[in-house]
Design an enzyme around this catalytic site. Structure first.
Site, PDB file in Angstrom:
ATOM      1  N   GLY A  74     -22.014   1.088  10.498  1.00  0.00           N
ATOM      2  CA  GLY A  74     -22.758   1.145  11.761  1.00  0.00           C
ATOM      3  C   GLY A  74     -23.917   0.171  11.731  1.00  0.00           C
ATOM      4  O   GLY A  74     -24.478  -0.095  10.675  1.00  0.00           O
TER       5      GLY A  74
ATOM      6  N   ASP B 134     -30.054   6.293   8.725  1.00  0.00           N
ATOM      7  CA  ASP B 134     -30.115   7.653   8.151  1.00  0.00           C
ATOM      8  C   ASP B 134     -30.978   7.730   6.895  1.00  0.00           C
ATOM      9  O   ASP B 134     -31.381   8.820   6.491  1.00  0.00           O
ATOM     10  CB  ASP B 134     -28.704   8.139   7.801  1.00  0.00           C
ATOM     11  CG  ASP B 134     -27.870   8.430   9.032  1.00  0.00           C
ATOM     12  OD1 ASP B 134     -28.414   8.385  10.147  1.00  0.00           O
ATOM     13  OD2 ASP B 134     -26.660   8.680   8.879  1.00  0.00           O
TER      14      ASP B 134
ATOM     15  N   ARG C 170     -30.167   3.284  17.205  1.00  0.00           N
ATOM     16  CA  ARG C 170     -29.656   2.167  16.400  1.00  0.00           C
ATOM     17  C   ARG C 170     -29.813   0.820  17.082  1.00  0.00           C
ATOM     18  O   ARG C 170     -29.751  -0.213  16.426  1.00  0.00           O
ATOM     19  CB  ARG C 170     -28.163   2.386  16.138  1.00  0.00           C
ATOM     20  CG  ARG C 170     -27.919   3.100  14.884  1.00  0.00           C
ATOM     21  CD  ARG C 170     -26.517   3.509  14.595  1.00  0.00           C
ATOM     22  NE  ARG C 170     -25.416   2.725  15.062  1.00  0.00           N
ATOM     23  CZ  ARG C 170     -24.140   3.076  14.823  1.00  0.00           C
ATOM     24  NH1 ARG C 170     -23.873   4.169  14.136  1.00  0.00           N
ATOM     25  NH2 ARG C 170     -23.159   2.341  15.255  1.00  0.00           N
TER      26      ARG C 170
ATOM     27  N   GLU D 152     -23.581   3.711   2.966  1.00  0.00           N
ATOM     28  CA  GLU D 152     -22.860   4.388   1.892  1.00  0.00           C
ATOM     29  C   GLU D 152     -21.403   3.919   1.769  1.00  0.00           C
ATOM     30  O   GLU D 152     -20.937   3.577   0.673  1.00  0.00           O
ATOM     31  CB  GLU D 152     -22.924   5.886   2.232  1.00  0.00           C
ATOM     32  CG  GLU D 152     -22.261   6.821   1.328  1.00  0.00           C
ATOM     33  CD  GLU D 152     -21.802   8.070   2.104  1.00  0.00           C
ATOM     34  OE1 GLU D 152     -22.186   8.257   3.282  1.00  0.00           O
ATOM     35  OE2 GLU D 152     -21.020   8.824   1.512  1.00  0.00           O
TER      36      GLU D 152
HETATM   37  O1  F6P Z   1     -25.549   4.744  10.861  1.00  0.00           O
HETATM   38  C1  F6P Z   1     -25.408   6.090  10.561  1.00  0.00           C
HETATM   39  C2  F6P Z   1     -25.019   6.826  11.789  1.00  0.00           C
HETATM   40  O2  F6P Z   1     -25.956   6.484  12.723  1.00  0.00           O
HETATM   41  C3  F6P Z   1     -24.905   8.341  11.680  1.00  0.00           C
HETATM   42  O3  F6P Z   1     -26.079   9.068  11.793  1.00  0.00           O
HETATM   43  C4  F6P Z   1     -23.914   8.669  12.743  1.00  0.00           C
HETATM   44  O4  F6P Z   1     -23.235   9.858  12.521  1.00  0.00           O
HETATM   45  C5  F6P Z   1     -22.989   7.520  12.661  1.00  0.00           C
HETATM   46  O5  F6P Z   1     -23.740   6.417  12.238  1.00  0.00           O
HETATM   47  C6  F6P Z   1     -22.243   7.270  13.922  1.00  0.00           C
HETATM   48  O6  F6P Z   1     -21.739   5.972  13.928  1.00  0.00           O
HETATM   49  P1  F6P Z   1     -20.381   5.518  14.634  1.00  0.00           P
HETATM   50  O7  F6P Z   1     -20.237   6.268  15.906  1.00  0.00           O
HETATM   51  O8  F6P Z   1     -20.599   4.050  14.821  1.00  0.00           O
HETATM   52  O9  F6P Z   1     -19.280   5.842  13.692  1.00  0.00           O
END
Ligand code: F6P
Length: 341
Positions: free
Chosen positions: A10, A126, A274, A102
């Site tokens: 993300g 996160d 984000r 991660e």
């Molecule tokens: O980047 C981490 C995060 O923002 C999490 O908190 C969230 O669950 C996830 O990404 C959602 O990302 P996507 O919808 O892009 O999979």
């Protein structure tokens, strides 16, 4: 040397500032940089662009990533690692800087074990990567969530309502805890501590008995009730095996409303956490990470990840950083708890 860069997972505010930092340091030291599109997908397909100091102008405060990002990794294809090897060899890439959370860093570590010359940079709003006190993007997300809580306070007070705000945080509650403290939440719920809805409602009632008719409840998207205490929908997963979240805020709000009778509304903050520009802190941290990641790559310190520890950026091993998630420290959680009604 030729350095390659990819951004995976993300997005987070500061990705472009890291890229710019890598390019500047490489250029100062007389090296060149290319960027791969869409994370590891671009490495497998050899899909890349040249990155120059001139081309990076304006990137410091630009949200998102100019390289694009996906969760695709080489282990999803039988020929993935060998395709990466071929494309890196064909392009003459000597070192690959992988900027990710991660999932991307775990995959980067697996590639390192296969002999790939990789360096990691910890990214995620996160803030759950181990061995670094801060991932870039987190501070900006906390600012955005705190501002939203501030706005919810005034409308909550005008209408005597309980406002539930759901923020991101799949496995950890760093954003919820920090924004909850900074925004003056009545109650904060995080994945690390399963919540008891009876206690949450009692806290709100106590506050209302003291004549405060507006309350803010901050809920991390991964927060869970004490097992057996509430019916929650079954977890679902996306095509990358990532748990699909969202909905706990609405569930908590419904329970508060039906159990207390207090008028309750929900706000799901979602992707605004984000998107957009990094704040000043994230611009500095991202730039520092980018410069230090380029140095690690030039030093051929492969398998290293840059990390913020004790006021400076150090190098740790990616393997150690992805060994476990970083949870909210009990000391900070106790601070937040002191203010719960
Ligand atoms: O980047 C981490 C995060 O923002 C999490 O908190 C969230 O669950 C996830 O990404 C959602 O990302 P996507 O919808 O892009 O999979």
């Amino acid at each position: 040397m030729l350095l390659g860069v990819l951004t995976g997972g993300g997005d987070a505010p500061g990705l472009n500032a890291v890229i710019r930092g890598v390019v500047r340091e490489a250029s100062v030291e007389g090296h060149e940089v290319i960027g791969f599109h869409d994370g590891w997908r671009g490495v497998m397909d050899g899909d890349h662009m040249e990155l120059t100091v001139e081309g990076c102008r304006g990137l410091l405060d630009k949200g998102g990533t100019v390289l694009g990002t996906t969760r695709i990794n080489p282990f999803m294809r039988d020929d993935g690692p060998s395709a990466c090897r071929q494309s890196l060899d064909a392009l003459g890439v000597d070192a690959l800087i992988s900027i990710g959370g991660e999932g991307t860093l775990s995959c980067t570590q697996e590639m390192y074990k296969l002999g790939f010359p990789v360096v990691g940079v910890p990214k995620t709003i996160d803030n759950d990567i181990g061995l670094t006190e801060m991932t870039f993007g987190f501070a900006t997300a906390v600012d955005i969530a705190t501002e939203a809580i501030g706005r919810l306070h005034t409308t909550a007070e005008s209408h005597d309502r309980v406002m539930v705000i759901e923020v991101m945080g799949r496995h950890v509650g760093h954003i919820a805890t920090w924004a909850g403290i900074a925004g003056g939440a009545t109650v904060t719920l995080i994945p690390e501590h399963p919540f008891d809805i009876v206690e949450v409602c009692d806290a709100l009632r106590r506050r209302h008995q003291r004549g405060k008719y507006a309350s803010i409840v901050v809920v991390a998207e991964g927060a869970k009730p004490v097992p057996g205490s509430l019916d929650v929908p079954e977890d679902t997963f996306d095509e990358f095996g990532h748990i699909r979240l969202g909905g706990i805020g609405e569930l908590v709000a419904g329970e508060i409303s039906s159990r207390t009778g207090f008028e309750t509304r929900t706000t799901v903050l979602g992707y605004v956490q984000r998107g957009g520009q990094p704040n000043a802190y994230d611009r500095v941290l991202s730039t520092w990470y980018g410069v230090e990641a380029a140095r690690a790559a030039i030093d051929e310190d492969f398998g290293a990840m840059v990390a913020y520890q004790c006021g400076t950026v150090q190098r740790v091993r990616i393997a150690d950083a992805v060994d476990g998630l970083k949870y909210v420290r009990p000391e900070l959680w106790n601070v937040a708890n002191r203010f719960f009604a």
